[in-house]
Design an enzyme around this catalytic site. Structure first.
Site, mmCIF file in Angstrom:
data_model
loop_
_atom_site.group_PDB
_atom_site.id
_atom_site.type_symbol
_atom_site.label_atom_id
_atom_site.label_comp_id
_atom_site.label_asym_id
_atom_site.label_seq_id
_atom_site.Cartn_x
_atom_site.Cartn_y
_atom_site.Cartn_z
ATOM 1 N N ASN A 9 9.103 5.942 -3.517
ATOM 2 C CA ASN A 9 7.691 6.300 -3.407
ATOM 3 C C ASN A 9 7.058 5.324 -2.411
ATOM 4 O O ASN A 9 6.792 4.182 -2.756
ATOM 5 C CB ASN A 9 7.034 6.187 -4.795
ATOM 6 C CG ASN A 9 5.529 6.390 -4.747
ATOM 7 O OD1 ASN A 9 4.997 6.857 -3.734
ATOM 8 N ND2 ASN A 9 4.849 6.055 -5.830
ATOM 9 N N TRP A 10 6.866 5.805 -1.188
ATOM 10 C CA TRP A 10 6.360 4.916 -0.135
ATOM 11 C C TRP A 10 4.877 4.587 -0.294
ATOM 12 O O TRP A 10 4.355 3.711 0.405
ATOM 13 C CB TRP A 10 6.604 5.556 1.236
ATOM 14 C CG TRP A 10 8.003 5.375 1.751
ATOM 15 C CD1 TRP A 10 9.029 4.711 1.127
ATOM 16 C CD2 TRP A 10 8.528 5.848 3.002
ATOM 17 N NE1 TRP A 10 10.162 4.752 1.913
ATOM 18 C CE2 TRP A 10 9.875 5.441 3.069
ATOM 19 C CE3 TRP A 10 7.988 6.572 4.071
ATOM 20 C CZ2 TRP A 10 10.696 5.735 4.166
ATOM 21 C CZ3 TRP A 10 8.804 6.870 5.161
ATOM 22 C CH2 TRP A 10 10.140 6.450 5.198
ATOM 23 N N LYS A 11 4.166 5.330 -1.131
ATOM 24 C CA LYS A 11 2.720 5.111 -1.314
ATOM 25 C C LYS A 11 1.997 5.143 0.043
ATOM 26 O O LYS A 11 2.329 5.990 0.870
ATOM 27 C CB LYS A 11 2.467 3.815 -2.085
ATOM 28 C CG LYS A 11 3.252 3.781 -3.412
ATOM 29 C CD LYS A 11 2.870 2.646 -4.310
ATOM 30 C CE LYS A 11 3.711 2.712 -5.584
ATOM 31 N NZ LYS A 11 3.334 1.723 -6.585
ATOM 32 N N HIS A 95 0.554 10.127 -10.683
ATOM 33 C CA HIS A 95 0.887 8.700 -10.579
ATOM 34 C C HIS A 95 -0.299 7.884 -11.097
ATOM 35 O O HIS A 95 -1.458 8.270 -10.906
ATOM 36 C CB HIS A 95 1.204 8.323 -9.122
ATOM 37 C CG HIS A 95 1.803 6.955 -9.014
ATOM 38 N ND1 HIS A 95 1.027 5.823 -9.051
ATOM 39 C CD2 HIS A 95 3.090 6.544 -8.922
ATOM 40 C CE1 HIS A 95 1.821 4.760 -8.970
ATOM 41 N NE2 HIS A 95 3.080 5.180 -8.896
ATOM 42 N N GLU A 165 6.407 5.505 -16.235
ATOM 43 C CA GLU A 165 5.980 4.353 -15.442
ATOM 44 C C GLU A 165 4.882 3.599 -16.193
ATOM 45 O O GLU A 165 3.690 3.919 -16.029
ATOM 46 C CB GLU A 165 5.429 4.818 -14.093
ATOM 47 C CG GLU A 165 6.447 5.499 -13.212
ATOM 48 C CD GLU A 165 6.156 5.251 -11.743
ATOM 49 O OE1 GLU A 165 7.092 4.865 -11.036
ATOM 50 O OE2 GLU A 165 5.004 5.404 -11.301
ATOM 51 N N GLY A 171 4.160 -2.515 -9.583
ATOM 52 C CA GLY A 171 3.558 -3.194 -8.431
ATOM 53 C C GLY A 171 3.591 -4.710 -8.488
ATOM 54 O O GLY A 171 4.128 -5.317 -9.418
ATOM 55 N N SER A 214 8.667 -2.038 -11.171
ATOM 56 C CA SER A 214 9.421 -3.266 -10.904
ATOM 57 C C SER A 214 10.913 -3.125 -11.218
ATOM 58 O O SER A 214 11.527 -4.047 -11.763
ATOM 59 C CB SER A 214 8.833 -4.447 -11.693
ATOM 60 O OG SER A 214 7.467 -4.604 -11.408
ATOM 61 N N GLY A 235 8.993 1.915 -5.974
ATOM 62 C CA GLY A 235 7.921 1.658 -5.024
ATOM 63 C C GLY A 235 8.373 0.670 -3.957
ATOM 64 O O GLY A 235 8.994 1.053 -2.957
#
Ligand code: PGA
Length: 251
Positions: A9-11, A95, A165, A171, A214, A235
């Site tokens: 997930n490149w965000k 998300h 998640e 993050g 994470s 991520g």
């Protein structure tokens, strides 16, 4: 042998199409194709066209959100049909970063329906903000699944993924990732709700659940072994070709 799913997930990254192309080319060069691993990257919308051209069979295309609407006066939206026409196979919905911006379970349910109608696999994110000692997180999680998946029909039992998640584990601000036993507890709650939705306990047991937050190469095999999941939504690790590919090789 069952498949393991690794979805990046490149965000809101990387900054430019040039960097995105170099990242995806780096990933393709480093990962080896495997029949037991499915790898996908959920890229920002503006990079999808480039991703479609560059990505080979090793990598499937993903998006990070979809509109609740098919067409019309919805400035800035991107529809499920548009994504389908770009070759998108997976799309993240609900998300926690979008939920923090006001996305509700009901909105997620509509988006899931739009994706299913276009035969795009929704990756439906759920997860509690914190693990309170009273155990309210269990009800929150169950409600997220119940409402977000409400428009899925029993026939579509194998047409969607859930990503567990926990918000507290996602993050840079996260103090730690979840433990596999915490993940297992969540998957039991998720599968119990899914059994009501798909009206079949066996199908709910077989539903694909990913873990995200994470994730690391060190703990990932343990999640697959005892955490009740079949893969990962990554991520930060997906933004570095070397880290992403070595995570994949460790499984
Ligand atoms: P992270 O993000 O792997 O950087 O914690 C996971 C996600 O938000 O999907």
């Amino acid at each position: 042998m069952s498949k393991t799913y690794i979805i990046g997930n490149w965000k809101l990254n990387p900054e430019t199409i040039k960097k995105a192309e170099s990242l995806v080319r780096g990933i393709i060069a480093k990962v080896s194709s495997s029949r037991t691993k499915e790898i996908a990257i959920a890229s920002p919308f503006p990079f999808l066209s480039m991703m479609k051209t560059v990505a080979d069979k090793k990598i499937s295309l993903g998006a990070q959100d979809v509109s609740m609407y098919d067409d019309g006066a919805h400035t800035g939206d991107v529809s499920a049909m548009m994504l389908k026409s770009m070759g998108v196979k997976y799309c993240i919905v609900g998300h926690s970063e979008r939920r923090a911006d006001g996305e509700t379970n009901e909105m997620v349910a509509i988006k899931v329906r739009k994706l299913l109608d276009e035969k795009i696999m929704p990756i439906i994110c759920v997860g509690e903000s914190d693990r309170d000692t009273a155990g309210n997180y269990r009800d929150i999680l169950a409600e997220q699944v119940r409402i977000s998946c409400a428009k899925i029909t029993p026939k579509e039992a194998d047409s969607f993924f859930i990503a567990y998640e926990p918000v507290w584990a996602i993050g840079e601000k996260a103090k730690r990732g979840a433990h596999p036993d915490e993940c297992l507890e969540a998957t039991v709650i998720i599968r119990r709700e899914l059994a009501n939705i798909v009206k079949d306990t066996k199908k709910a047991t077989n539903a694909v659940i990913l873990y995200g937050g994470s994730s690391s190469q060190e703990t990932a095999p343990e999640f697959l072994r005892v955490g009740g999941v079949q893969g990962f939504l990554l991520g930060r690790l997906s933004l570095d070709a070397k880290s992403f590919s070595s995570f994949i090789s460790s499984l």
